[in-house]
Write a protein that holds these residues in place. Structure first.
Motif, short mmCIF file in Angstrom:
data_model
loop_
_atom_site.label_atom_id
_atom_site.label_comp_id
_atom_site.label_asym_id
_atom_site.label_seq_id
_atom_site.Cartn_x
_atom_site.Cartn_y
_atom_site.Cartn_z
N ALA A 98 0.83 -1.21 0.00
CA ALA A 98 0.00 0.00 0.00
C ALA A 98 0.87 1.25 0.00
O ALA A 98 0.58 2.22 -0.73
CB ALA A 98 -0.92 0.00 1.22
N PHE A 99 1.94 1.25 0.78
CA PHE A 99 2.86 2.39 0.82
C PHE A 99 3.49 2.63 -0.56
O PHE A 99 3.53 3.76 -1.06
CB PHE A 99 3.96 2.14 1.86
CG PHE A 99 5.07 3.15 1.83
CD1 PHE A 99 4.90 4.40 2.42
CD2 PHE A 99 6.28 2.86 1.22
CE1 PHE A 99 5.92 5.34 2.38
CE2 PHE A 99 7.30 3.79 1.19
CZ PHE A 99 7.12 5.03 1.76
N ILE A 100 3.95 1.54 -1.19
CA ILE A 100 4.58 1.67 -2.51
C ILE A 100 3.56 2.14 -3.54
O ILE A 100 3.84 3.01 -4.38
CB ILE A 100 5.20 0.32 -2.94
CG1 ILE A 100 6.36 -0.05 -2.01
CG2 ILE A 100 5.67 0.38 -4.39
CD1 ILE A 100 6.93 -1.43 -2.25
N GLY A 101 2.34 1.57 -3.47
CA GLY A 101 1.31 1.94 -4.44
C GLY A 101 0.88 3.39 -4.32
O GLY A 101 0.75 4.10 -5.33
N ILE A 102 0.66 3.85 -3.09
CA ILE A 102 0.25 5.23 -2.87
C ILE A 102 1.35 6.20 -3.31
O ILE A 102 1.09 7.22 -3.97
CB ILE A 102 -0.11 5.44 -1.39
CG1 ILE A 102 -1.39 4.67 -1.03
CG2 ILE A 102 -0.28 6.92 -1.07
CD1 ILE A 102 -1.68 4.62 0.46
N THR A 103 2.59 5.86 -2.96
CA THR A 103 3.72 6.72 -3.32
C THR A 103 3.91 6.77 -4.84
O THR A 103 4.11 7.85 -5.42
CB THR A 103 5.01 6.21 -2.65
OG1 THR A 103 4.81 6.17 -1.23
CG2 THR A 103 6.18 7.13 -2.97
N ALA A 104 3.86 5.59 -5.48
CA ALA A 104 4.05 5.54 -6.94
C ALA A 104 2.94 6.29 -7.67
O ALA A 104 3.19 6.99 -8.66
CB ALA A 104 4.10 4.08 -7.39
N ALA A 105 1.70 6.15 -7.17
CA ALA A 105 0.57 6.84 -7.82
C ALA A 105 0.76 8.35 -7.77
O ALA A 105 0.46 9.06 -8.75
CB ALA A 105 -0.73 6.43 -7.13
N ALA A 106 1.27 8.85 -6.64
CA ALA A 106 1.47 10.29 -6.50
C ALA A 106 2.69 10.77 -7.30
O ALA A 106 2.66 11.81 -7.97
CB ALA A 106 1.63 10.66 -5.03
N TYR A 107 3.77 10.02 -7.24
CA TYR A 107 5.03 10.44 -7.89
C TYR A 107 4.89 10.44 -9.41
O TYR A 107 5.34 11.38 -10.08
CB TYR A 107 6.16 9.50 -7.47
CG TYR A 107 7.50 9.87 -8.03
CD1 TYR A 107 8.27 10.89 -7.45
CD2 TYR A 107 8.01 9.21 -9.16
CE1 TYR A 107 9.50 11.24 -7.98
CE2 TYR A 107 9.24 9.56 -9.69
CZ TYR A 107 9.99 10.57 -9.09
OH TYR A 107 11.20 10.93 -9.62
N PHE A 108 4.29 9.40 -9.95
CA PHE A 108 4.16 9.30 -11.41
C PHE A 108 2.85 9.90 -11.93
O PHE A 108 2.60 9.89 -13.14
CB PHE A 108 4.24 7.83 -11.85
CG PHE A 108 5.57 7.18 -11.60
CD1 PHE A 108 6.67 7.51 -12.37
CD2 PHE A 108 5.72 6.26 -10.57
CE1 PHE A 108 7.91 6.91 -12.13
CE2 PHE A 108 6.95 5.66 -10.33
CZ PHE A 108 8.05 5.98 -11.10
N GLU A 109 2.02 10.39 -10.99
CA GLU A 109 0.71 10.95 -11.34
C GLU A 109 -0.11 9.93 -12.15
O GLU A 109 -0.74 10.26 -13.15
CB GLU A 109 0.87 12.27 -12.12
CG GLU A 109 1.55 13.35 -11.31
CD GLU A 109 1.63 14.67 -12.07
OE1 GLU A 109 1.33 14.68 -13.28
OE2 GLU A 109 1.99 15.69 -11.44
N ARG A 110 -0.07 8.69 -11.65
CA ARG A 110 -0.82 7.60 -12.26
C ARG A 110 -1.68 6.95 -11.17
O ARG A 110 -1.26 5.98 -10.54
CB ARG A 110 0.13 6.56 -12.88
CG ARG A 110 1.01 7.10 -13.98
CD ARG A 110 0.22 7.31 -15.26
NE ARG A 110 -0.36 6.06 -15.73
CZ ARG A 110 0.26 5.18 -16.51
NH1 ARG A 110 1.51 5.44 -16.92
NH2 ARG A 110 -0.34 4.09 -16.91
N PRO A 111 -2.88 7.49 -10.90
CA PRO A 111 -3.70 6.98 -9.80
C PRO A 111 -4.08 5.51 -9.94
O PRO A 111 -4.41 4.85 -8.94
CB PRO A 111 -4.94 7.87 -9.85
CG PRO A 111 -4.96 8.47 -11.21
CD PRO A 111 -3.53 8.60 -11.61
#
Length: 314
Positions: free
Chosen positions: A176-189
């Motif tokens: 969940a931490f990786i997914g939330i961070t990646a979604a925000a960083y790459f702007e890919r929800p």
């Protein structure tokens, strides 16, 4: 009973932690709109209910024998452990996969990442404590065995069920931490939804492993090899016993073993001698092992035993 005391300690720790975590995750999911956080909330809620079911199973299994259940109710624990595995699969994994797929198809960005990170960190602390308690009890039970062998040979599913669930929960928090961070960083929800799908896969794998072990216990597993050797040694030491032809054991619960023995008695022993011998064997075994609840002895020659075994093999 000592094992059950340890089991209850593990379950109480998991119950308290999972309930607090579930409430916190649901609040965070509603506030931020995170799919992975919602999946984690469902996961923790399912774990809370599972802990309650395991406690219920322990209480039911502790009931004494009665006319309809002459060997007691030990397998109630195995039954409820199997139900827990089904719930992890059907509700925990199912809800996470559904939420993840929905979020991938119709993605929307999560808000307030700080709140998500705070909840994940707090959850990791609670889950880590519960996991540590379960691991400590499991290490005591496993002795010198490897973790895999200890799970396969364990007759008390309550401890390893909590350990598996907490391990899956910690892995879920990391994803969940990786997914939330990646979604925000790459702007890919949609990456948030992918994290939910991965959490669902982990829960499904955990559920299948739990179901496999619970099923084996539910349909009946023999006592561990060292227990069987202890029983055999105690019986062979009796002066009226010529040899132990065979032995069958089955666990009705973590602390409930039924033993059936095929014995060849010495030829010059009278009926009274054999009756006295059987009583000695029963008293000796129950004194050595409090988990032996019933003992059945069948006088039988070696030839008759071999013939019976041959038919079973066929």
């Amino acid at each position: 009973m000592a094992a059950h005391s340890g089991s209850r300690k593990v379950i109480y720790a998991a119950l308290a932690g999972n309930f607090l975590i579930a409430v916190t995750k649901f609040i965070a999911a509603a506030w931020t709109g995170s799919s992975a956080m919602l999946s984690e909330g469902v996961h923790s809620l399912v774990d809370t209910g599972n802990g309650a079911l395991l406690l219920y199973g322990l209480n039911r299994a502790a009931r004494p024998p009665d006319l309809t259940h002459p060997f007691g109710h030990g397998r109630e624990l195995y039954f409820w452990s199997f139900i827990v595995a089904l719930l992890v699969f059907a509700i925990g994994a199912g809800a996470s996969l559904y939420e993840g797929v929905t979020h991938v198809i119709t993605p929307h960005p999560a808000t307030n990442l700080t709140a998500n990170y705070f909840v994940l960190g707090l959850s990791a602390l609670f889950e880590g404590y519960s996991w540590g308690v379960a691991l400590k009890e499991f290490k005591v039970a496993k002795g010198s065995l490897s973790y895999f062998a200890a799970v396969r040979q364990s007759k008390d599913p309550s401890v390893f069920t909590v350990l598996f669930e907490d391990t899956a929960a910690l892995l879920g928090l990391l994803i969940a931490f990786i997914g939330i961070t990646a979604a925000a960083y790459f702007e890919r929800p949609e990456l948030d939804g992918v994290a939910s799908i991965l959490i669902g896969v982990i829960l499904a794998a955990t559920a299948m492993l739990l179901a496999r072990e619970s099923k084996a216990l539910l349909i009946g597993e023999a006592a561990l090899p060292h227990v069987q050797e202890e029983i055999r040694a105690a019986v062979e030491g009796d002066p009226d016993v010529e040899r132990v032809n065979g032995m069958t054991t089955v666990h009705l619960g973590p602390d409930q073993i039924v033993v059936a023995l095929s014995l060849e008695f010495k030829d010059d022993r009278s009926t009274g001698d054999i009756e006295d011998c059987v009583e000695r064997i029963e008293a000796r075994l129950k004194k050595r092992r409090s988990d032996i609840v019933s003992i059945f002895v069948k006088p039988q020659t070696s030839a008759a035993w071999r013939e019976r075994r041959a038919k079973l093999v066929e």
